[in-house]
Design an enzyme around this catalytic site. Structure first.
Site, short mmCIF file in Angstrom:
data_model
loop_
_atom_site.label_atom_id
_atom_site.label_comp_id
_atom_site.label_asym_id
_atom_site.label_seq_id
_atom_site.Cartn_x
_atom_site.Cartn_y
_atom_site.Cartn_z
N THR A 132 -38.42 28.27 80.59
CA THR A 132 -37.16 27.29 80.13
C THR A 132 -36.71 27.46 78.78
O THR A 132 -37.38 28.27 77.89
CB THR A 132 -38.05 25.83 79.97
OG1 THR A 132 -36.96 25.08 79.36
CG2 THR A 132 -39.39 25.87 79.21
N ASP A 133 -35.51 27.22 78.34
CA ASP A 133 -34.73 27.36 77.21
C ASP A 133 -35.67 26.50 76.24
O ASP A 133 -35.43 26.72 75.02
CB ASP A 133 -33.23 26.96 77.05
CG ASP A 133 -33.16 25.75 77.64
OD1 ASP A 133 -33.93 24.76 77.92
OD2 ASP A 133 -31.78 25.17 77.64
N GLU A 134 -36.37 25.59 76.49
CA GLU A 134 -37.34 24.67 75.41
C GLU A 134 -38.16 25.44 74.47
O GLU A 134 -38.52 24.76 73.70
CB GLU A 134 -37.83 23.33 76.25
CG GLU A 134 -36.84 22.65 77.16
CD GLU A 134 -37.24 21.20 77.69
OE1 GLU A 134 -38.09 20.75 77.07
OE2 GLU A 134 -36.42 20.94 78.71
N TYR A 157 -44.95 20.24 76.63
CA TYR A 157 -44.50 21.24 77.64
C TYR A 157 -43.91 22.40 77.20
O TYR A 157 -44.50 23.34 77.76
CB TYR A 157 -43.29 20.36 78.33
CG TYR A 157 -42.40 21.17 79.21
CD1 TYR A 157 -43.16 21.37 80.38
CD2 TYR A 157 -41.21 21.21 79.01
CE1 TYR A 157 -42.28 22.18 81.31
CE2 TYR A 157 -40.44 22.07 79.80
CZ TYR A 157 -41.04 22.59 80.83
OH TYR A 157 -40.15 23.57 81.70
N LYS A 161 -45.39 26.33 77.94
CA LYS A 161 -44.48 27.27 78.60
C LYS A 161 -44.33 28.66 77.85
O LYS A 161 -44.47 29.70 78.13
CB LYS A 161 -42.97 26.83 78.74
CG LYS A 161 -43.13 25.63 79.91
CD LYS A 161 -43.51 26.09 81.42
CE LYS A 161 -42.37 26.94 82.04
NZ LYS A 161 -42.87 27.39 83.51
P1 NAD Z 1 -41.33 20.55 89.48
O1 NAD Z 1 -42.23 19.43 88.82
O2 NAD Z 1 -40.35 19.79 90.32
O3 NAD Z 1 -42.32 21.12 90.64
C1 NAD Z 1 -43.45 21.76 90.20
C2 NAD Z 1 -44.06 22.45 91.47
O4 NAD Z 1 -45.36 22.90 91.09
C3 NAD Z 1 -44.42 21.19 92.46
O5 NAD Z 1 -44.43 21.43 93.72
C4 NAD Z 1 -45.95 21.02 92.15
O6 NAD Z 1 -46.84 20.60 93.16
C5 NAD Z 1 -46.48 22.41 91.93
N1 NAD Z 1 -47.53 22.61 91.03
C6 NAD Z 1 -47.87 21.98 89.88
N2 NAD Z 1 -49.18 22.17 89.63
C7 NAD Z 1 -49.65 23.11 90.35
C8 NAD Z 1 -50.95 23.77 90.43
N3 NAD Z 1 -51.72 23.57 89.70
N4 NAD Z 1 -51.12 24.56 91.41
C9 NAD Z 1 -49.97 24.97 92.49
N5 NAD Z 1 -48.99 24.22 92.16
C10 NAD Z 1 -48.77 23.40 91.21
O7 NAD Z 1 -40.73 21.56 88.65
P2 NAD Z 1 -39.22 22.03 88.55
O8 NAD Z 1 -38.34 21.37 88.08
O9 NAD Z 1 -39.08 22.84 89.93
O10 NAD Z 1 -39.59 23.46 87.84
C11 NAD Z 1 -39.98 24.78 88.45
C12 NAD Z 1 -40.24 25.65 87.24
O11 NAD Z 1 -38.96 25.86 86.35
C13 NAD Z 1 -41.15 25.34 86.09
O12 NAD Z 1 -42.03 26.39 85.78
C14 NAD Z 1 -40.50 24.71 84.97
O13 NAD Z 1 -41.06 24.89 83.57
C15 NAD Z 1 -39.15 25.87 85.02
N6 NAD Z 1 -37.91 24.98 84.40
C16 NAD Z 1 -37.48 23.84 85.00
C17 NAD Z 1 -36.25 23.14 84.41
C18 NAD Z 1 -35.64 22.11 85.07
O14 NAD Z 1 -34.61 21.65 84.68
N7 NAD Z 1 -36.38 21.37 86.01
C19 NAD Z 1 -35.55 23.75 83.50
C20 NAD Z 1 -36.21 25.17 82.98
C21 NAD Z 1 -37.36 25.59 83.61
P1 TYD Z 2 -35.29 15.22 81.16
O1 TYD Z 2 -34.41 15.09 82.34
O2 TYD Z 2 -36.58 14.63 81.00
O3 TYD Z 2 -35.23 16.75 80.55
P2 TYD Z 2 -35.80 17.48 79.45
O4 TYD Z 2 -36.58 16.49 78.48
O5 TYD Z 2 -36.33 18.63 79.94
O6 TYD Z 2 -34.37 17.89 78.54
O7 TYD Z 2 -34.26 14.64 79.88
C1 TYD Z 2 -33.00 15.20 79.82
C2 TYD Z 2 -32.33 14.44 78.43
O8 TYD Z 2 -32.24 13.06 78.76
C3 TYD Z 2 -33.17 14.44 77.40
O9 TYD Z 2 -32.50 14.44 76.12
C4 TYD Z 2 -33.94 13.05 77.48
C5 TYD Z 2 -33.09 12.16 78.04
N1 TYD Z 2 -33.45 11.09 78.96
C6 TYD Z 2 -32.97 9.73 78.88
O10 TYD Z 2 -32.35 9.59 77.75
N2 TYD Z 2 -33.51 8.65 79.37
C7 TYD Z 2 -34.56 8.98 80.24
O11 TYD Z 2 -34.90 8.12 81.27
C8 TYD Z 2 -34.96 10.50 80.77
C9 TYD Z 2 -35.89 10.66 81.74
C10 TYD Z 2 -34.37 11.20 80.05
#
Ligand code: NAD
Ligand code: TYD
Length: 352
Positions: A132-134, A157, A161
């Site tokens: 992630t960019d975080e 988180y 990561k």
């Molecule tokens: P998500 O929470 O929707 O899915 C995570 C998946 O991992 C789920 O299917 C869960 O069952 C599985 N999982 C969790 N713990 C596990 C374990 N111990 N063993 C096996 N499986 C396990 O997450 P996502 O949003 O699809 O994110 C996927 C990846 O992308 C992550 O690594 C996250 O850090 C990264 N990422 C997500 C975002 C975003 O905007 N969602 C942005 C940047 C990076």
């Molecule tokens: P989120 O979807 O949780 O992603 P991340 O924290 O990884 O960026 O949140 C996106 C943005 O929205 C973040 O600035 C927090 C804000 N947010 C709200 O204002 N209300 C909410 O209920 C949630 C879940 C997030």
């Protein structure tokens, strides 16, 4: 390239399942094995389409259980790994960081150990680590994260990561494992778990529930359509350079309030009986340690790998809203289960 046999960790989650769809839809000669623990965020329904397809296999597995990882996977016939499995929600990491350290750090470590074994046995071609960019921390008004931005994670988180990114890097330098890391911005699209900003706002609009905006709503995220993200990951797996990292984003910064307003507008059009949905907006207390701004500079993947996004925000956000409208049973099942209890208690703690 030999026939691709890809192990996808976390393939039942939001981005992982979209990646499975992308890979199997775009390529006839690829096989995919998903391993997933099916936590609250994992859902086999996301992969229903591939049930019974000879190119697809699912193994239920917890990546933090070393003996399970090795007993189930050490003889598996795969030549690529795409590692998505993680605990992914910042708010949950504030309420309970331990699971994040276990899964994101230790789980990634066991996957790297497995990859090292497969590499020495069969010559694994690539280990793609999705991050992630975080990990870069928070930006002020200007600038964007590049691959050279120093790490400065602020939440449990992002810290977990960041730790996994460092381990991945070390496995390249120490063991020569063919790893690549991608750092992307906030995704949105089909199968997005309802706790995250965009699906939460869509579903709360549909249920006439408050739309909780943290702080003033001025925090900025750089929104990436999940289908663009998945195509970018596939490109990096094919053409990326081992040991390198690639930032993925589409120069699409929006503040949270603009996102919520956009969703309200779309919902006014598509769900007129709830209009105006804007009246549901509630400013609630800010998230502790809330990062102000994220923005990705994607020049490297554009210039070196020729990547270009396919989707424009206006069409992709509408597609996303439509997906939730058309897939009511998918989210109703989630909202009627354990998640609802979490949301109500989290609402009291973080969103009031
Ligand atoms: P998500 O929470 O929707 O899915 C995570 C998946 O991992 C789920 O299917 C869960 O069952 C599985 N999982 C969790 N713990 C596990 C374990 N111990 N063993 C096996 N499986 C396990 O997450 P996502 O949003 O699809 O994110 C996927 C990846 O992308 C992550 O690594 C996250 O850090 C990264 N990422 C997500 C975002 C975003 O905007 N969602 C942005 C940047 C990076
Ligand atoms: P989120 O979807 O949780 O992603 P991340 O924290 O990884 O960026 O949140 C996106 C943005 O929205 C973040 O600035 C927090 C804000 N947010 C709200 O204002 N209300 C909410 O209920 C949630 C879940 C997030």
């Amino acid at each position: 390239m030999k026939q691709r046999k890809i192990l996808v960790t976390g393939g039942a989650g939001f981005i992982g399942s979209n990646f499975v769809h992308t890979i199997l839809e775009e390529n006839q000669d690829v096989t995919v094995t998903v391993v997933d623990k099916l936590t609250y965020a994992g859902n086999l329904k996301n992969l229903d389409k591939w049930k019974g397809d000879p190119r697809f296999e699912f193994i239920k597995l917890d990546i933090t259980d070393k003996s399970e990882v090795f007993s189930k996977l050490q003889n598996i016939e795969v030549n690529e790994i795409a590692h998505f499995a993680a605990e992914s929600h910042v708010d949950r990491s504030i309420l309970g960081p331990e699971e994040f350290v276990k899964t994101n750090l230790m789980g990634s470590f066991y996957m790297l150990e497995l990859a090292r074994k497969l590499y020495s046995q069969n010559g694994l071609r690539v280990f793609l680590h999705v991050s992630t960019d975080e990990v870069f921390g928070s930006l002020g008004e200007d600038g964007a994260f590049t691959e050279k931005t120093p790490y400065a994670p602020n939440s449990p988180y992002s810290a977990s990561k960041a730790g996994s990114d460092h381990l991945v890097r070390a496995y390249f330098h120490t063991y020569g494992l063919p790893v690549i890391t991608t750092n992307c911005s906030n995704n949105y699209g089909p199968f997005h778990f309802p706790e995250k900003l965009i699906p939460l706002m869509i579903l709360n609009c549909l249920q006439g529930k408050p739309l909780p905006v943290y702080g003033t709503g001025e925090n900025i995220r750089d929104w990436l359509f999940v289908k663009d993200h998945c195509l970018a990951i596939d490109l990096v797996m094919r053409d990326g350079k081992f040991g390198e990292t690639y930032n993925i984003g589409t120069r699409n910064e929006k503040n949270n309030l603009d996102i919520v307003h956009k969703i309200c507008e779309l919902m006014d059009e598509k769900n007129p009986k709830g209009a105006p949905h804007k009246k549901l907006i509630q400013f609630v207390k800010d998230r502790p340690g809330h990062d102000f701004r994220y923005a990705i500079d994607p020049s490297k993947i554009e210039n070196e790998l020729g990547w270009k996004p396919k989707y424009k925000f206006e069409e992709a956000i509408e597609q996303t809203v439509d997906w939730f409208l058309e897939n009511r049973s998918w989210w109703e099942e989630i909202l009627s289960g354990e998640y609802n209890k979490y949301y109500e208690s989290q609402y009291k703690e973080l969103k009031s």
